[in-house]
Design an enzyme around this catalytic site. Sequence first.
Site, PDB file in Angstrom:
ATOM      1  N   GLN A  99     -39.052  -4.427  10.007  1.00 50.43           N
ATOM      2  CA  GLN A  99     -37.502  -4.297   9.643  1.00 50.43           C
ATOM      3  C   GLN A  99     -36.637  -5.750   9.399  1.00 50.43           C
ATOM      4  OE1 GLN A  99     -35.665  -1.963   8.490  1.00 50.43           O
ATOM      5  NE2 GLN A  99     -37.262  -0.191   9.057  1.00 50.43           N
ATOM      6  N   SER A 116     -44.226  -4.770   6.086  1.00 45.60           N
ATOM      7  CA  SER A 116     -45.049  -3.760   4.486  1.00 45.60           C
ATOM      8  C   SER A 116     -43.839  -3.653   3.879  1.00 45.60           C
ATOM      9  CB  SER A 116     -44.114  -2.594   6.030  1.00 45.60           C
ATOM     10  OG  SER A 116     -44.090  -1.102   5.100  1.00 45.60           O
ATOM     11  N   GLY A 142     -47.163  -1.341   7.604  1.00 45.91           N
ATOM     12  CA  GLY A 142     -46.823  -0.663   9.154  1.00 45.91           C
ATOM     13  C   GLY A 142     -47.358  -0.639   9.953  1.00 45.91           C
ATOM     14  N   ASN A 194     -35.261  -0.378  13.807  1.00 46.41           N
ATOM     15  CA  ASN A 194     -35.410  -0.066  12.828  1.00 46.41           C
ATOM     16  C   ASN A 194     -34.271   1.302  12.655  1.00 46.41           C
ATOM     17  OD1 ASN A 194     -37.720   0.883  14.920  1.00 46.41           O
ATOM     18  ND2 ASN A 194     -37.501   2.750  13.545  1.00 46.41           N
ATOM     19  N   THR A 198     -61.881  -1.952  -0.829  1.00 44.06           N
ATOM     20  CA  THR A 198     -61.061  -2.301  -1.405  1.00 44.06           C
ATOM     21  C   THR A 198     -59.651  -2.490  -1.672  1.00 44.06           C
ATOM     22  OG1 THR A 198     -63.106  -1.599  -3.128  1.00 44.06           O
ATOM     23  CG2 THR A 198     -61.072  -2.168  -4.814  1.00 44.06           C
ATOM     24  N   CYS A 224     -38.760   8.787  10.545  1.00 44.00           N
ATOM     25  CA  CYS A 224     -40.538   9.251  10.881  1.00 44.00           C
ATOM     26  C   CYS A 224     -39.468  10.706  11.820  1.00 44.00           C
ATOM     27  CB  CYS A 224     -41.053   8.669  11.568  1.00 44.00           C
ATOM     28  SG  CYS A 224     -40.940   7.302  11.064  1.00 44.00           S
ATOM     29  N   HIS A 239     -42.907  -1.523   1.726  1.00 48.49           N
ATOM     30  CA  HIS A 239     -41.452  -1.009   0.691  1.00 48.49           C
ATOM     31  C   HIS A 239     -40.594  -0.988   2.035  1.00 48.49           C
ATOM     32  CE1 HIS A 239     -41.504   2.479   4.023  1.00 48.49           C
ATOM     33  NE2 HIS A 239     -42.626   1.824   4.350  1.00 48.49           N
TER      34      HIS A 239
HETATM   35  N1  PLP Z   1     -42.565  -0.174  12.574  1.00 49.43           N
HETATM   36  C1  PLP Z   1     -40.926  -0.262  11.844  1.00 49.43           C
HETATM   37  C2  PLP Z   1     -39.779  -0.934  12.478  1.00 49.43           C
HETATM   38  C3  PLP Z   1     -40.682   1.003  11.150  1.00 49.43           C
HETATM   39  O1  PLP Z   1     -38.782   0.926  10.505  1.00 49.43           O
HETATM   40  C4  PLP Z   1     -41.496   1.201  10.224  1.00 49.43           C
HETATM   41  C5  PLP Z   1     -41.298   1.709   9.045  1.00 49.43           C
HETATM   42  O2  PLP Z   1     -39.738   2.414   9.241  1.00 49.43           O
HETATM   43  C6  PLP Z   1     -43.147   0.956  10.552  1.00 49.43           C
HETATM   44  C7  PLP Z   1     -43.120   0.680  11.814  1.00 49.43           C
HETATM   45  C8  PLP Z   1     -43.980   1.815   9.746  1.00 49.43           C
HETATM   46  O3  PLP Z   1     -44.126   1.242   8.160  1.00 49.43           O
HETATM   47  P1  PLP Z   1     -44.727   1.501   7.403  1.00 49.43           P
HETATM   48  O4  PLP Z   1     -43.571   2.555   6.441  1.00 49.43           O
HETATM   49  O5  PLP Z   1     -45.439   0.937   6.714  1.00 49.43           O
HETATM   50  O6  PLP Z   1     -46.195   2.465   8.130  1.00 49.43           O
END
Ligand code: PLP
Length: 387
Positions: free
Chosen positions: A181, A201, A72, A153, A239, A326, A203
């Site tokens: 999200q 993303s 993401g 998020n 790659t 984060c 995960h």
């Molecule tokens: N954007 C949002 C809204 C997110 O919640 C997150 C991850 O918490 C990201 C971007 C970043 O994604 P990634 O962890 O895949 O870099």
Amino acid sequence: MKRFVYADNAGTTPMSKTALDAMLPYLTTEYGNPSGIYSLGRTAKKALETARETVARDLNAEPSEIYFTGGGTEGDNWALRGALELKAKTGKHIIISAVEHHADLHSCEHLKKKYGAEITLLPVDQFGWVNPEDLRAALRDDTILCSVMLANNEIGTIEPIRALAEIAHERGVLFHTDAVQAVGHIPVDVKELGVDMLSLSAHKFCGPKGVGAMFIKKGVNLPPLLDGGGHERGKRSGTENVAGICGLAAALDEAVANMGENMKKVSAMRDKLIENLLQVPRSRLTGDPVNRLPGTASFVFACIEGESIILSLDAVGICASSGSACSSGSLDPSHVLMAIGLPHEVAHGSVRLTLNEMNTMEDVDYILEQLPPIIKRLRSMSPLWEE
Ligand code: PLP
């Protein structure tokens, strides 16, 4: 009895068996480089293109509009930097919302310092909602891009992306949405949303970490973020992470196939958490009460620190978070909670419980058994608390 309950699915998710099974061959026997012209390489290439078709189908896009990324953050950076380069002749004004993820916010700060980009932050209301009329008022002749997330998020609010994209397009401005999200949890259709770019993303929907995808609408000639061997049709060299991409596609396809059922199950668990935790004195739900992600139950509890609550929950086997993953480790209250107008002392007591389809009602009951006494105990030690 102590249990283990994972309630931080907005932070990351456990991988599904389907995703793991889809990845395993490409981590073991089918290790070919998709650029190789021998059969081992062709097998990997075929898996890559099948994954691209799956992702395109699940988002209602064309396969040629899907580019695989490293997640993401990369997608968000690419959209912002790419738009600045693509629209250099038009201007340097970018509009984002005040509640964007740091992948957007910090990218914008960088573009401002390094390239003189001008950034306008759109305010949000008490529920974290961006008013489309505020975007209309903020647009200028030199605006090149607007980026607003599909779902937040920290507080789970779902933004009016279609209306925002329409307003941006009336003025010829590109529109990007960070759908990290949202994808896999609520229906996401790029045509219905009307966006030019969308980042996701794996995960966050039971796929592997470190892999994502970008939708870039046909006709939007976004410059590459990474130059090199010309992978991803020259847009994103390096790659390809074949196993990760296969895991992403399998996880997304599974999430989309089960979405109706999952949304029902997960939102019932969320609602039980909300209903019961709002019985705690001086507690407050953060985010939109109705228009919110099915799995997000986010709160503030006055007079205590979110971090203390999270550590106490961890001691009884519950994983939750305070604000975004984060920003944990920082003592500043989250920018999202500040943007929705919470006073500092209230914003400090934030707790985010995020569920997905792997959770059960027993998990919810365990949280409800453990969390209120933790809050009571912490408050009894707080000099700020008065019964
Ligand atoms: N954007 C949002 C809204 C997110 O919640 C997150 C991850 O918490 C990201 C971007 C970043 O994604 P990634 O962890 O895949 O870099």
